[in-house]
Scaffold this active site. Structure first.
Site, PDB file in Angstrom:
ATOM      1  N   ASP A  25      -0.453  -0.902   0.759  1.00 18.76           N
ATOM      2  CA  ASP A  25       0.689  -0.158   0.688  1.00 18.76           C
ATOM      3  C   ASP A  25       0.990   0.754   2.077  1.00 18.76           C
ATOM      4  OD1 ASP A  25       3.430  -2.060   1.157  1.00 18.76           O
ATOM      5  OD2 ASP A  25       4.037   0.362  -0.488  1.00 18.76           O
ATOM      6  N   GLY A  26       2.087   0.134   3.273  1.00 12.74           N
ATOM      7  CA  GLY A  26       2.412   1.306   4.231  1.00 12.74           C
ATOM      8  C   GLY A  26       1.719   1.441   5.587  1.00 12.74           C
ATOM      9  N   ARG A  38       5.373  -3.108  13.605  1.00  9.68           N
ATOM     10  CA  ARG A  38       4.603  -3.794  12.317  1.00  9.68           C
ATOM     11  C   ARG A  38       2.883  -4.013  12.027  1.00  9.68           C
ATOM     12  NH1 ARG A  38       7.586  -2.310   8.082  1.00  9.68           N
ATOM     13  NH2 ARG A  38       6.990  -4.044   6.213  1.00  9.68           N
ATOM     14  N   SER A  71       4.773 -12.526  -3.359  1.00  8.51           N
ATOM     15  CA  SER A  71       5.148 -13.536  -3.504  1.00  8.51           C
ATOM     16  C   SER A  71       6.250 -13.393  -2.979  1.00  8.51           C
ATOM     17  CB  SER A  71       5.823 -14.841  -4.904  1.00  8.51           C
ATOM     18  OG  SER A  71       4.414 -14.632  -5.598  1.00  8.51           O
ATOM     19  N   GLU A  72       7.209 -12.620  -2.845  1.00  6.60           N
ATOM     20  CA  GLU A  72       8.182 -11.877  -2.171  1.00  6.60           C
ATOM     21  C   GLU A  72       7.821 -11.750  -0.839  1.00  6.60           C
ATOM     22  OE1 GLU A  72       6.873  -9.988  -5.249  1.00  6.60           O
ATOM     23  OE2 GLU A  72       8.101 -12.163  -6.239  1.00  6.60           O
ATOM     24  N   ASN A  73       6.723 -11.521  -0.266  1.00  9.66           N
ATOM     25  CA  ASN A  73       6.448 -11.233   1.153  1.00  9.66           C
ATOM     26  C   ASN A  73       7.205 -12.144   2.045  1.00  9.66           C
ATOM     27  OD1 ASN A  73       3.857  -9.202   0.306  1.00  9.66           O
ATOM     28  ND2 ASN A  73       5.737  -8.183   0.843  1.00  9.66           N
ATOM     29  N   ARG A 192       6.112   2.474  -8.012  1.00  7.98           N
ATOM     30  CA  ARG A 192       6.628   0.849  -8.791  1.00  7.98           C
ATOM     31  C   ARG A 192       5.384  -0.128  -8.171  1.00  7.98           C
ATOM     32  NH1 ARG A 192      10.409   0.979  -4.303  1.00  7.98           N
ATOM     33  NH2 ARG A 192       9.701  -0.584  -2.280  1.00  7.98           N
TER      34      ARG A 192
HETATM   35  C1  IPE Z   1       3.587  -4.930  -2.236  1.00  2.00           C
HETATM   36  O1  IPE Z   1       4.160  -4.281  -0.927  1.00  2.00           O
HETATM   37  C2  IPE Z   1       3.120  -5.999  -1.991  1.00  2.00           C
HETATM   38  C3  IPE Z   1       1.580  -5.954  -0.690  1.00  2.00           C
HETATM   39  C4  IPE Z   1       1.057  -4.528  -1.176  1.00  2.00           C
HETATM   40  C5  IPE Z   1       0.389  -6.968  -0.051  1.00  2.00           C
HETATM   41  P1  IPE Z   1       5.732  -4.608  -0.887  1.00  2.00           P
HETATM   42  O2  IPE Z   1       5.925  -3.945   0.566  1.00  2.00           O
HETATM   43  O3  IPE Z   1       5.631  -5.923  -0.182  1.00  2.00           O
HETATM   44  O4  IPE Z   1       6.619  -4.023  -1.590  1.00  2.00           O
HETATM   45  P2  IPE Z   1       8.257  -3.134  -2.217  1.00  2.00           P
HETATM   46  O5  IPE Z   1       8.552  -4.802  -1.362  1.00  2.00           O
HETATM   47  O6  IPE Z   1       8.457  -1.786  -0.628  1.00  2.00           O
HETATM   48  O7  IPE Z   1       8.412  -3.448  -3.532  1.00  2.00           O
HETATM   49  C1  IPE Z   2       1.447  -3.859   2.586  1.00  2.00           C
HETATM   50  O1  IPE Z   2       1.895  -2.666   3.556  1.00  2.00           O
HETATM   51  C2  IPE Z   2       1.196  -5.084   3.265  1.00  2.00           C
HETATM   52  C3  IPE Z   2       2.132  -6.164   2.974  1.00  2.00           C
HETATM   53  C4  IPE Z   2       3.032  -6.225   2.221  1.00  2.00           C
HETATM   54  C5  IPE Z   2       1.707  -7.533   3.145  1.00  2.00           C
HETATM   55  P1  IPE Z   2       4.020  -3.248   4.744  1.00  2.00           P
HETATM   56  O2  IPE Z   2       3.399  -3.888   5.752  1.00  2.00           O
HETATM   57  O3  IPE Z   2       4.724  -3.642   2.773  1.00  2.00           O
HETATM   58  O4  IPE Z   2       3.820  -1.333   4.946  1.00  2.00           O
HETATM   59  P2  IPE Z   2       4.950  -0.846   4.762  1.00  2.00           P
HETATM   60  O5  IPE Z   2       5.951  -0.546   3.270  1.00  2.00           O
HETATM   61  O6  IPE Z   2       6.781  -1.159   5.126  1.00  2.00           O
HETATM   62  O7  IPE Z   2       4.855   0.445   5.568  1.00  2.00           O
HETATM   63 MG    MG Z   3       6.092  -2.229   1.698  1.00  2.00          MG
END
Ligand code: IPE
Ligand code: IPE
Ligand code: MG
EC number: 2.5.1.-
Length: 253
Positions: A25-26, A38, A71-73, A192
């Protein structure tokens, strides 16, 4: 590789974790801090994953499981979703030959029905090309959700008329080919699970770091492994029992 949930102490916490799972994440924030789109963060995330796979293999990690797309992405803006799909397809084409040379066996874990035919073919091809690799398993969770996995496993057992037990569920799940993660890392500062390995993380050691995924380098990995090594994995027991077991094991050696 064990099909069963590992028995307590199968993997000594003093050693390198057998199975490391990571919520990568990030990426978005990494890009936004640089005033980049992004998607540039996701591209950098692929670089970070390549570095992490190599570092894990060098340290003797046997299984690495990464959360690449939940699944939520799908709820993200359409251009980010299509950008991520394109990135995945391209990364596969580019990375698989080197992964195979490095002895990395790929598995894609997630609901394939929701993916395009081209993507499904690319995933199957990546798995087939690396099927003979034995140094390390890389599970890429893509269109994956922990709740989906539990539900699809239960549905499969019901269809087969099989008994639903902890053991049969474990085997029917999309991660049934590996033991449970010993260490579960989440980068990016959120505290989380976000529907990652809900079942399999029952006894994983959790490690959260503010480091954004594109910045997660070898030192960051070593810090996570060092934190893991300092943990006491009790699996419901008490410390004194662990000490007695360790002493008995030493006597047996
Ligand atoms: C979790 O990250 C999913 C992946 C890293 C692929 P998210 O960025 O989607 O999680 P939330 O929405 O902050 O919980
Ligand atoms: C995780 O990074 C990658 C995916 C969920 C695909 P994010 O895209 O969630 O990055 P932040 O959390 O917005 O920084
Ligand atoms: Mg994220």
């Amino acid at each position: 590789m064990s099909l069963n949930p590992q028995p307590p102490h199968a993997h000594d916490a003093a050693a390198v974790p057998h199975h490391v799972a990571i919520v990568m994440d990030g990426n978005g924030r990494w890009a936004q801090r640089r005033l980049l789109p992004r998607l540039a963060g996701h591209r950098q995330g692929v670089e970070s994953l390549r570095r992490c796979v190599k570092a894990c293999a060098e340290r003797g990690v046997q299984v690495l499981t990464v959360f690449a797309f939940s699944s939520e992405n799908w709820s993200r803006p359409q251009d980010e979703v299509s950008g991520l799909m394109e990135l995945m397809g391209k990364a596969l084409l580019r990375e698989v030959p080197q992964l195979v040379r490095d002895g990395v066996r790929l598995h894609f874990v997630g609901e394939r029905a929701g993916l395009s035919e081209a993507m499904r073919a690319a995933l199957a091809q990546g798995e087939a090309a690396s099927a003979g690799a034995t140094r390390m398993v890389l599970n890429v969770c893509f269109n994956y959700g922990g709740r989906w996995d539990i539900a699809q496993a239960a549905a499969r057992l019901a269809r087969e008329g099989a008994q639903i037990t902890e053991d049969s569920l474990q085997r029917a799940m999309a991660m049934g080919h590996v033991s449970d993660p010993d260490l579960l890392v989440r980068t990016g500062g959120e505290l989380r699970i976000s529907n990652f390995l809900l079942w399999q993380a029952a006894y994983s050691e959790l490690y959260f770091t503010d480091t954004l995924w594109p910045d997660f380098d070898e030192q960051a990995l070593d810090a996570a492994i060092a934190a893991y090594r300092a943990r006491e994995r009790r699996f419901g027991r008490i410390s004194e029992q662990l000490a007695a077991t360790a002493a008995a094991r030493e006597r047996a050696c």
